[in-house]
Write a protein that holds these residues in place. Structure first.
Motif, PDB file in Angstrom:
ATOM      1  N   ILE A 173      -7.379  -0.839  -3.092  1.00  0.00           N
ATOM      2  CA  ILE A 173      -7.260   0.035  -4.256  1.00  0.00           C
ATOM      3  C   ILE A 173      -7.476   1.438  -3.708  1.00  0.00           C
ATOM      4  O   ILE A 173      -8.599   1.811  -3.376  1.00  0.00           O
ATOM      5  N   ILE A 174      -6.383   2.173  -3.563  1.00  0.00           N
ATOM      6  CA  ILE A 174      -6.449   3.421  -2.810  1.00  0.00           C
ATOM      7  C   ILE A 174      -5.740   4.555  -3.534  1.00  0.00           C
ATOM      8  O   ILE A 174      -4.816   4.348  -4.301  1.00  0.00           O
ATOM      9  N   GLU A 175      -6.201   5.757  -3.235  1.00  0.00           N
ATOM     10  CA  GLU A 175      -5.553   6.970  -3.727  1.00  0.00           C
ATOM     11  C   GLU A 175      -4.598   7.461  -2.644  1.00  0.00           C
ATOM     12  O   GLU A 175      -4.981   7.547  -1.467  1.00  0.00           O
ATOM     13  N   VAL A 176      -3.376   7.753  -3.047  1.00  0.00           N
ATOM     14  CA  VAL A 176      -2.367   8.269  -2.123  1.00  0.00           C
ATOM     15  C   VAL A 176      -1.779   9.553  -2.695  1.00  0.00           C
ATOM     16  O   VAL A 176      -1.900   9.827  -3.890  1.00  0.00           O
ATOM     17  N   GLU A 177      -1.132  10.327  -1.850  1.00  0.00           N
ATOM     18  CA  GLU A 177      -0.571  11.607  -2.306  1.00  0.00           C
ATOM     19  C   GLU A 177       0.588  11.409  -3.289  1.00  0.00           C
ATOM     20  O   GLU A 177       0.681  12.099  -4.297  1.00  0.00           O
ATOM     21  N   ASP A 178       1.471  10.459  -2.997  1.00  0.00           N
ATOM     22  CA  ASP A 178       2.643  10.211  -3.836  1.00  0.00           C
ATOM     23  C   ASP A 178       2.679   8.716  -4.187  1.00  0.00           C
ATOM     24  O   ASP A 178       3.260   7.918  -3.434  1.00  0.00           O
ATOM     25  N   PRO A 179       2.070   8.319  -5.303  1.00  0.00           N
ATOM     26  CA  PRO A 179       1.979   6.898  -5.649  1.00  0.00           C
ATOM     27  C   PRO A 179       3.333   6.203  -5.778  1.00  0.00           C
ATOM     28  O   PRO A 179       3.483   5.068  -5.321  1.00  0.00           O
ATOM     29  N   ASP A 180       4.322   6.856  -6.366  1.00  0.00           N
ATOM     30  CA  ASP A 180       5.632   6.218  -6.532  1.00  0.00           C
ATOM     31  C   ASP A 180       6.292   5.930  -5.179  1.00  0.00           C
ATOM     32  O   ASP A 180       6.841   4.846  -4.968  1.00  0.00           O
ATOM     33  N   ALA A 181       6.228   6.872  -4.269  1.00  0.00           N
ATOM     34  CA  ALA A 181       6.813   6.680  -2.938  1.00  0.00           C
ATOM     35  C   ALA A 181       6.062   5.591  -2.169  1.00  0.00           C
ATOM     36  O   ALA A 181       6.680   4.768  -1.488  1.00  0.00           O
ATOM     37  N   ALA A 182       4.733   5.563  -2.287  1.00  0.00           N
ATOM     38  CA  ALA A 182       3.932   4.552  -1.591  1.00  0.00           C
ATOM     39  C   ALA A 182       4.246   3.155  -2.110  1.00  0.00           C
ATOM     40  O   ALA A 182       4.416   2.215  -1.335  1.00  0.00           O
ATOM     41  N   VAL A 183       4.333   3.014  -3.443  1.00  0.00           N
ATOM     42  CA  VAL A 183       4.658   1.708  -4.030  1.00  0.00           C
ATOM     43  C   VAL A 183       6.050   1.275  -3.606  1.00  0.00           C
ATOM     44  O   VAL A 183       6.275   0.110  -3.256  1.00  0.00           O
ATOM     45  N   ALA A 184       7.011   2.191  -3.601  1.00  0.00           N
ATOM     46  CA  ALA A 184       8.374   1.855  -3.181  1.00  0.00           C
ATOM     47  C   ALA A 184       8.397   1.381  -1.732  1.00  0.00           C
ATOM     48  O   ALA A 184       9.036   0.375  -1.401  1.00  0.00           O
ATOM     49  N   LEU A 185       7.702   2.084  -0.849  1.00  0.00           N
ATOM     50  CA  LEU A 185       7.642   1.701   0.564  1.00  0.00           C
ATOM     51  C   LEU A 185       7.014   0.327   0.726  1.00  0.00           C
ATOM     52  O   LEU A 185       7.567  -0.550   1.389  1.00  0.00           O
ATOM     53  N   LEU A 186       5.857   0.114   0.116  1.00  0.00           N
ATOM     54  CA  LEU A 186       5.145  -1.150   0.280  1.00  0.00           C
ATOM     55  C   LEU A 186       5.888  -2.317  -0.368  1.00  0.00           C
ATOM     56  O   LEU A 186       5.867  -3.422   0.153  1.00  0.00           O
ATOM     57  N   THR A 187       6.570  -2.061  -1.463  1.00  0.00           N
ATOM     58  CA  THR A 187       7.361  -3.116  -2.113  1.00  0.00           C
ATOM     59  C   THR A 187       8.529  -3.507  -1.202  1.00  0.00           C
ATOM     60  O   THR A 187       8.825  -4.693  -1.043  1.00  0.00           O
ATOM     61  N   ARG A 188       9.144  -2.516  -0.608  1.00  0.00           N
ATOM     62  CA  ARG A 188      10.242  -2.794   0.345  1.00  0.00           C
ATOM     63  C   ARG A 188       9.735  -3.587   1.541  1.00  0.00           C
ATOM     64  O   ARG A 188      10.362  -4.562   1.965  1.00  0.00           O
ATOM     65  N   LEU A 189       8.567  -3.224   2.061  1.00  0.00           N
ATOM     66  CA  LEU A 189       8.015  -3.928   3.225  1.00  0.00           C
ATOM     67  C   LEU A 189       7.573  -5.340   2.880  1.00  0.00           C
ATOM     68  O   LEU A 189       7.608  -6.235   3.717  1.00  0.00           O
ATOM     69  N   ALA A 190       7.140  -5.557   1.632  1.00  0.00           N
ATOM     70  CA  ALA A 190       6.655  -6.873   1.213  1.00  0.00           C
ATOM     71  C   ALA A 190       7.803  -7.825   0.898  1.00  0.00           C
ATOM     72  O   ALA A 190       7.605  -9.036   0.843  1.00  0.00           O
ATOM     73  N   THR A 191       8.994  -7.291   0.688  1.00  0.00           N
ATOM     74  CA  THR A 191      10.139  -8.127   0.355  1.00  0.00           C
ATOM     75  C   THR A 191      10.747  -8.677   1.624  1.00  0.00           C
ATOM     76  O   THR A 191      11.208  -7.908   2.480  1.00  0.00           O
ATOM     77  N   PRO A 192      10.741 -10.004   1.774  1.00  0.00           N
ATOM     78  CA  PRO A 192      11.320 -10.585   3.002  1.00  0.00           C
ATOM     79  C   PRO A 192      12.831 -10.328   3.058  1.00  0.00           C
ATOM     80  O   PRO A 192      13.516 -10.363   2.046  1.00  0.00           O
ATOM     81  N   THR A 193      13.278 -10.000   4.256  1.00  0.00           N
ATOM     82  CA  THR A 193      14.704  -9.776   4.454  1.00  0.00           C
ATOM     83  C   THR A 193      15.360 -11.066   4.909  1.00  0.00           C
ATOM     84  O   THR A 193      14.779 -11.852   5.645  1.00  0.00           O
ATOM     85  N   SER A 194      16.601 -11.283   4.494  1.00  0.00           N
ATOM     86  CA  SER A 194      17.323 -12.513   4.846  1.00  0.00           C
ATOM     87  C   SER A 194      18.110 -12.313   6.109  1.00  0.00           C
ATOM     88  O   SER A 194      18.624 -11.323   6.399  1.00  0.00           O
TER      89      SER A 194
END
Length: 122
Positions: free
Chosen positions: A101-122
């Motif tokens: 549970i963290i504070e980041v400078e740009d929450p939307d960009a951080a969530v987008a990055l982490l969601t992309r990284l968490a999504t397995p690629t085929s």
């Protein structure tokens, strides 16, 4: 505040400034495969929990290791939040912490990055 960096298949969460002292950590290194997802949640740091170790100054800062899901049989959460509006939650698997549970400078960009990284690629 926490800065997020991707280094190959590892995501590095760098604790910045005085937050290193308050959270008693300078960084967390999480394999990309262990990130289950991320979301914005301005109220996440308000959860009551047992602090071991860390800093909590109500209305100002919460940083460190907190057991917010109970102490026995659960993993702790890592928290570093001063400004609720910039808070994100990162859900983890097979790690020392259940979530970050963290504070980041740009929450939307951080969530987008982490969601992309968490999504397995085929």
């Amino acid at each position: 505040m926490v800065k997020i960096e991707q280094q190959d298949d590892v995501v590095v969460f760098v604790v910045e400034g005085w937050h290193k002292l308050w959270a008693l950590r300078s960084e967390l290194r999480i394999p990309q495969a262990n990130i289950k997802g991320a979301r914005r949640d301005a109220q996440a740091s308000h959860a009551f929990g047992l602090r071991i170790p860390g800093t909590h100054v109500p209305g100002f800062l919460k940083a460190g290791t907190f057991y917010i899901d109970g102490f026995f049989g659960s993993k702790p959460s890592f928290i570093d939040v001063r400004h609720d509006a910039n808070t994100i939650v990162v859900d983890l698997a097979d790690e020392q912490f259940n979530r970050l549970i963290i504070e980041v400078e740009d929450p939307d960009a951080a969530v987008a990055l982490l969601t992309r990284l968490a999504t397995p690629t085929s």
